[in-house]
Motif scaffolding. Sequence first.
Motif, PDB file in Angstrom:
ATOM      1  N   GLN A   1       0.846  -1.194   0.000  1.00  0.00           N
ATOM      2  CA  GLN A   1       0.000   0.000   0.000  1.00  0.00           C
ATOM      3  C   GLN A   1       0.880   1.242   0.000  1.00  0.00           C
ATOM      4  N   VAL A   2       0.503   2.212  -0.786  1.00  0.00           N
ATOM      5  CA  VAL A   2       1.242   3.466  -0.881  1.00  0.00           C
ATOM      6  C   VAL A   2       0.460   4.553  -0.166  1.00  0.00           C
ATOM      7  N   GLN A   3       1.148   5.336   0.618  1.00  0.00           N
ATOM      8  CA  GLN A   3       0.524   6.464   1.312  1.00  0.00           C
ATOM      9  C   GLN A   3       1.246   7.753   0.970  1.00  0.00           C
ATOM     10  N   LEU A   4       0.468   8.818   0.802  1.00  0.00           N
ATOM     11  CA  LEU A   4       1.022  10.148   0.592  1.00  0.00           C
ATOM     12  C   LEU A   4       0.574  11.016   1.756  1.00  0.00           C
ATOM     13  N   VAL A   5       1.522  11.658   2.404  1.00  0.00           N
ATOM     14  CA  VAL A   5       1.210  12.500   3.552  1.00  0.00           C
ATOM     15  C   VAL A   5       1.716  13.907   3.280  1.00  0.00           C
ATOM     16  N   GLU A   6       0.761  14.849   3.261  1.00  0.00           N
ATOM     17  CA  GLU A   6       1.094  16.251   3.003  1.00  0.00           C
ATOM     18  C   GLU A   6       1.264  17.011   4.303  1.00  0.00           C
ATOM     19  N   SER A   7       2.038  18.085   4.234  1.00  0.00           N
ATOM     20  CA  SER A   7       2.183  19.000   5.360  1.00  0.00           C
ATOM     21  C   SER A   7       2.557  20.376   4.837  1.00  0.00           C
ATOM     22  N   GLY A   8       2.390  21.379   5.696  1.00  0.00           N
ATOM     23  CA  GLY A   8       2.840  22.721   5.346  1.00  0.00           C
ATOM     24  C   GLY A   8       1.748  23.717   5.048  1.00  0.00           C
ATOM     25  N   GLY A   9       0.507  23.285   5.023  1.00  0.00           N
ATOM     26  CA  GLY A   9      -0.568  24.235   4.769  1.00  0.00           C
ATOM     27  C   GLY A   9      -0.803  25.127   5.973  1.00  0.00           C
ATOM     28  N   GLY A  10      -1.667  26.116   5.784  1.00  0.00           N
ATOM     29  CA  GLY A  10      -1.985  27.008   6.885  1.00  0.00           C
ATOM     30  C   GLY A  10      -2.543  28.318   6.408  1.00  0.00           C
ATOM     31  N   LEU A  11      -2.613  29.258   7.326  1.00  0.00           N
ATOM     32  CA  LEU A  11      -3.114  30.605   7.041  1.00  0.00           C
ATOM     33  C   LEU A  11      -1.932  31.531   6.797  1.00  0.00           C
ATOM     34  N   VAL A  12      -1.989  32.270   5.704  1.00  0.00           N
ATOM     35  CA  VAL A  12      -0.910  33.198   5.378  1.00  0.00           C
ATOM     36  C   VAL A  12      -1.517  34.475   4.811  1.00  0.00           C
ATOM     37  N   GLN A  13      -0.856  35.580   5.041  1.00  0.00           N
ATOM     38  CA  GLN A  13      -1.342  36.855   4.522  1.00  0.00           C
ATOM     39  C   GLN A  13      -1.000  36.994   3.041  1.00  0.00           C
ATOM     40  N   PRO A  14      -1.776  37.767   2.320  1.00  0.00           N
ATOM     41  CA  PRO A  14      -1.435  38.028   0.915  1.00  0.00           C
ATOM     42  C   PRO A  14      -0.010  38.546   0.789  1.00  0.00           C
ATOM     43  N   GLY A  15       0.711  38.016  -0.196  1.00  0.00           N
ATOM     44  CA  GLY A  15       2.102  38.370  -0.383  1.00  0.00           C
ATOM     45  C   GLY A  15       3.065  37.470   0.355  1.00  0.00           C
ATOM     46  N   GLY A  16       2.544  36.627   1.209  1.00  0.00           N
ATOM     47  CA  GLY A  16       3.375  35.726   1.992  1.00  0.00           C
ATOM     48  C   GLY A  16       3.782  34.476   1.236  1.00  0.00           C
ATOM     49  N   SER A  17       4.454  33.577   1.946  1.00  0.00           N
ATOM     50  CA  SER A  17       4.978  32.350   1.349  1.00  0.00           C
ATOM     51  C   SER A  17       4.609  31.131   2.189  1.00  0.00           C
ATOM     52  N   LEU A  18       4.541  29.996   1.508  1.00  0.00           N
ATOM     53  CA  LEU A  18       4.342  28.713   2.170  1.00  0.00           C
ATOM     54  C   LEU A  18       5.147  27.673   1.428  1.00  0.00           C
ATOM     55  N   ARG A  19       5.548  26.631   2.155  1.00  0.00           N
ATOM     56  CA  ARG A  19       6.209  25.493   1.513  1.00  0.00           C
ATOM     57  C   ARG A  19       5.446  24.234   1.893  1.00  0.00           C
ATOM     58  N   LEU A  20       4.882  23.591   0.880  1.00  0.00           N
ATOM     59  CA  LEU A  20       4.169  22.338   1.090  1.00  0.00           C
ATOM     60  C   LEU A  20       5.114  21.162   0.846  1.00  0.00           C
ATOM     61  N   SER A  21       4.918  20.121   1.639  1.00  0.00           N
ATOM     62  CA  SER A  21       5.717  18.898   1.479  1.00  0.00           C
ATOM     63  C   SER A  21       4.784  17.704   1.363  1.00  0.00           C
ATOM     64  N   CYS A  22       5.229  16.703   0.637  1.00  0.00           N
ATOM     65  CA  CYS A  22       4.454  15.462   0.500  1.00  0.00           C
ATOM     66  C   CYS A  22       5.424  14.303   0.407  1.00  0.00           C
ATOM     67  N   ALA A  23       5.285  13.384   1.344  1.00  0.00           N
ATOM     68  CA  ALA A  23       6.150  12.217   1.366  1.00  0.00           C
ATOM     69  C   ALA A  23       5.354  10.969   1.019  1.00  0.00           C
ATOM     70  N   ALA A  24       5.854  10.226   0.054  1.00  0.00           N
ATOM     71  CA  ALA A  24       5.235   8.958  -0.335  1.00  0.00           C
ATOM     72  C   ALA A  24       5.963   7.820   0.360  1.00  0.00           C
ATOM     73  N   SER A  25       5.178   6.910   0.911  1.00  0.00           N
ATOM     74  CA  SER A  25       5.780   5.776   1.605  1.00  0.00           C
ATOM     75  C   SER A  25       5.092   4.486   1.192  1.00  0.00           C
ATOM     76  N   GLY A  26       5.760   3.384   1.433  1.00  0.00           N
ATOM     77  CA  GLY A  26       5.247   2.066   1.048  1.00  0.00           C
ATOM     78  C   GLY A  26       6.312   1.310   0.295  1.00  0.00           C
ATOM     79  N   MET A  27       5.925   0.194  -0.285  1.00  0.00           N
ATOM     80  CA  MET A  27       6.875  -0.660  -0.998  1.00  0.00           C
ATOM     81  C   MET A  27       7.070  -0.117  -2.421  1.00  0.00           C
ATOM     82  N   ILE A  28       7.619   1.098  -2.492  1.00  0.00           N
ATOM     83  CA  ILE A  28       7.738   1.812  -3.757  1.00  0.00           C
ATOM     84  C   ILE A  28       9.060   1.491  -4.441  1.00  0.00           C
TER      85      ILE A  28
END
Length: 119
Positions: A1-28
């Motif tokens: 089974q493959v799983q994808l787990v995201e992180s990094g979302g949230g509330l940010v003001q206009p003009g700001g920055s965010l970095r999203l991450s996603c890690a895939a795990s399993g017998m890949i």
Amino acid sequence: QVQLVESGGGLVQPGGSLRLSCAASGMIVSINAMGWYRQAPGKQRELVAAITSGGSTNYADSVKGRSTISRDKNTVYLQMDSLKPEDTAVYYCNAHGVVTFGSGGGDYWGKGTVVTVSS
């Protein structure tokens, strides 16, 4: 089974920055391409950016010049700068063409992470 787990979302003001991450795990064994999609309320899910195993990238016109997708093996990142209120959406990670020890060519999705751009 493959799983994808995201992180990094949230509330940010206009003009700001965010970095999203996603890690895939399993017998890949390999993943052909990984990408980010988003779905705003009342709208269809759309591609934001994608990157192949060879490093080729593709961006939606709406984020070109403001976003950078990168990948380290089975983890994909999305750096988003100069965020606008219209970037508000649930962001989903996608892994395309996933080969595992038990099968090949599958597509998988994460559960999503919420990005809200608001003052």
